[in-house]
Enzyme design. Sequence first.
Site, PDB file in Angstrom:
ATOM      1  N   LYS A 135       4.659 -11.194   3.975  1.00  0.00           N
ATOM      2  CA  LYS A 135       3.266 -11.458   3.601  1.00  0.00           C
ATOM      3  C   LYS A 135       3.164 -12.295   2.324  1.00  0.00           C
ATOM      4  O   LYS A 135       3.695 -11.911   1.292  1.00  0.00           O
ATOM      5  CB  LYS A 135       2.549 -10.113   3.429  1.00  0.00           C
ATOM      6  CG  LYS A 135       1.169 -10.188   2.791  1.00  0.00           C
ATOM      7  CD  LYS A 135       0.561  -8.809   2.734  1.00  0.00           C
ATOM      8  CE  LYS A 135      -0.690  -8.758   1.848  1.00  0.00           C
ATOM      9  NZ  LYS A 135      -1.330  -7.436   1.860  1.00  0.00           N
ATOM     10  N   ASP A 177       0.815  -1.234   0.000  1.00  0.00           N
ATOM     11  CA  ASP A 177       0.000   0.000   0.000  1.00  0.00           C
ATOM     12  C   ASP A 177       0.841   1.274   0.000  1.00  0.00           C
ATOM     13  O   ASP A 177       0.352   2.340   0.378  1.00  0.00           O
ATOM     14  CB  ASP A 177      -0.957   0.044   1.200  1.00  0.00           C
ATOM     15  CG  ASP A 177      -2.179  -0.844   1.030  1.00  0.00           C
ATOM     16  OD1 ASP A 177      -2.227  -1.617   0.055  1.00  0.00           O
ATOM     17  OD2 ASP A 177      -3.090  -0.769   1.874  1.00  0.00           O
ATOM     18  N   HIS A 222       0.776  -0.801   5.073  1.00  0.00           N
ATOM     19  CA  HIS A 222      -0.644  -1.158   5.107  1.00  0.00           C
ATOM     20  C   HIS A 222      -1.203  -0.926   6.508  1.00  0.00           C
ATOM     21  O   HIS A 222      -0.515  -1.108   7.505  1.00  0.00           O
ATOM     22  CB  HIS A 222      -0.782  -2.640   4.728  1.00  0.00           C
ATOM     23  CG  HIS A 222      -2.162  -3.100   4.395  1.00  0.00           C
ATOM     24  ND1 HIS A 222      -3.190  -3.119   5.312  1.00  0.00           N
ATOM     25  CD2 HIS A 222      -2.687  -3.584   3.241  1.00  0.00           C
ATOM     26  CE1 HIS A 222      -4.280  -3.602   4.739  1.00  0.00           C
ATOM     27  NE2 HIS A 222      -4.001  -3.889   3.475  1.00  0.00           N
ATOM     28  N   HIS A 243      -0.273 -14.077   1.128  1.00  0.00           N
ATOM     29  CA  HIS A 243      -1.593 -13.655   0.651  1.00  0.00           C
ATOM     30  C   HIS A 243      -1.930 -14.179  -0.738  1.00  0.00           C
ATOM     31  O   HIS A 243      -2.476 -13.465  -1.587  1.00  0.00           O
ATOM     32  CB  HIS A 243      -1.710 -12.123   0.677  1.00  0.00           C
ATOM     33  CG  HIS A 243      -3.135 -11.654   0.810  1.00  0.00           C
ATOM     34  ND1 HIS A 243      -3.541 -10.379   0.483  1.00  0.00           N
ATOM     35  CD2 HIS A 243      -4.253 -12.311   1.235  1.00  0.00           C
ATOM     36  CE1 HIS A 243      -4.828 -10.250   0.688  1.00  0.00           C
ATOM     37  NE2 HIS A 243      -5.290 -11.411   1.148  1.00  0.00           N
TER      38      HIS A 243
END
Length: 551
Positions: A114, A20, A204, A116
């Site tokens: 991460k 992000d 994020h 995901h």
Amino acid sequence: MNDTSLTSTRPNVVLILADDLGYSDLGSYGGEIDTPYLDQLAAGGTRLTQFYNTARCSPSRASLLTGLHPHQTGIGVLTGDDSPVGYKGNLNRNCATMAEIFSANGYSTGMTGKWHLAADARNPNDAWPTRRGFDYFYGTLTGCGSFYNPGTLVRGEENIEHEAQDPDFYYTDAITNEAVSFLGRATAADDKPFFLYVAYTAPHWPLHAPESDIDKYEGRFDAGWDHLRQERFERQYELGIVEPGTTLSPRDPEERAWDDTPDKAWQARRMQTYAAQVDKMDQGIGRIMAELKARNQFENTVFIFLSDNGASPEEIPHFERDTFVKRTDIFRSHTRDGEPVQLGNEPGIVPGPENTYSSYGRAWANLSNTPFRLYKKWTHEGGIAAPFIIHWPAGAVQPGTLLRQPLQLTSVLPTLLEAADVDWPGEMNGNPVPAPEGTSFLNLLRQDPASSTSRESMDAQTGTLYWEHAGNGAIRRGDWKLVCTYPGPWELYNLGKDPTELDDVVGENRDLAESLLADWAQWADRVGVLPFGRIVDLYELRGRPAIEAAG
């Protein structure tokens, strides 16, 4: 692959992905956040000014690791299983990951951070990193969560959430610690290069950072988003990130002017905490760089940094509160000491500590995406334009240069394979895998951007770029970009004249728009884009808000 490909002269690869992060947050892209280590990589390497992700975290990760468009990998929206109407949300076996290919060609492979890319984040399965080419994995399987007590934290395939009970635990630091440890083990192996993928969850939401790092930014954002956007834009112009003739997009029309904004101290605190998260990540990258230098591996390491999507405008909770708080993998209702966690974006909740769970909001995301408009999830420039830094002195990547060629995630894997002199496998685990959708841009990185040869190479490599996410579609051919916001109409922009997408010229260029739409539709059918309206219908039939269809 030539006879020298299995020697220690082959480059290592360190691939770092932020979560992000906005287009302009780094100092080397115009931001006022302290990012000295990434700025060092930029000064010694090449920055791309028109590099694109896919507008969202899971699809970007799938595309980055496979060289395919995300729909081809089973990851069309996020990792929710919406089959049979929608996507399975699971990295399928019809693709080969970067780690699988490097591993098969003699590389040690490790990942921290991460993942995901698995619909099931609790039970080991074929979509977990340990089963997709990584010799070592430390990180989280889910998409986000507390930086002090993350859910789905595993080492290998073993749940180790208990390790976060250490009062000094902070996830960004833990990701770095494990990355540095992997480098120590990997460099001890004789004549074996390594591939390390570091996927930070910073910056994020939630806004979690140590108080000392937040305090560092006291006063830095007090001037507010309007003034700071203008300052970032001016620095971008000085740095050459934006070209002459570019117009700064107006402040988001849904947001107030800073002068009219109440609770300025709280608003500034939100951005201070976000900045501290970015700063902590940069500190970690500095430690990774230092480890490579200490082991004499820095010069011959292809070091790449990028972001998975544009800055996030998401409010917290960003869908129904009752549904959100039940997601124990991303939200902890109590701190490790048993204190209730305050969820939401309101002045009474001061972000930073473990007992808060907040985001920084649309107006600050608008700053992060300077000079563009719109954000994560959209396929306008604010959703897909990414900072991208590549550093490889031993590979003759030009230092301190800007590459303006429009490129996207599908070209990263081909570039790294060419750098490592590794051939595309054709099949993996007995399954045929399609070739990457992109092509290597290594030749562009090795040329002086100002030379006539470089300009000819760039012209020869100009292709058509495509996107679709949650119904938001786009196609770029040369300077022309056709884009839509679901379920709205298609818009047309000439990015050569209007890089911030302020002047929709579809009315004057309908034949061109139709040609681009036909091309996009053919691509969408080929790669398996599903009509987003069907997925929305599915959620409504389930009695869930349509907004949840987009994650």
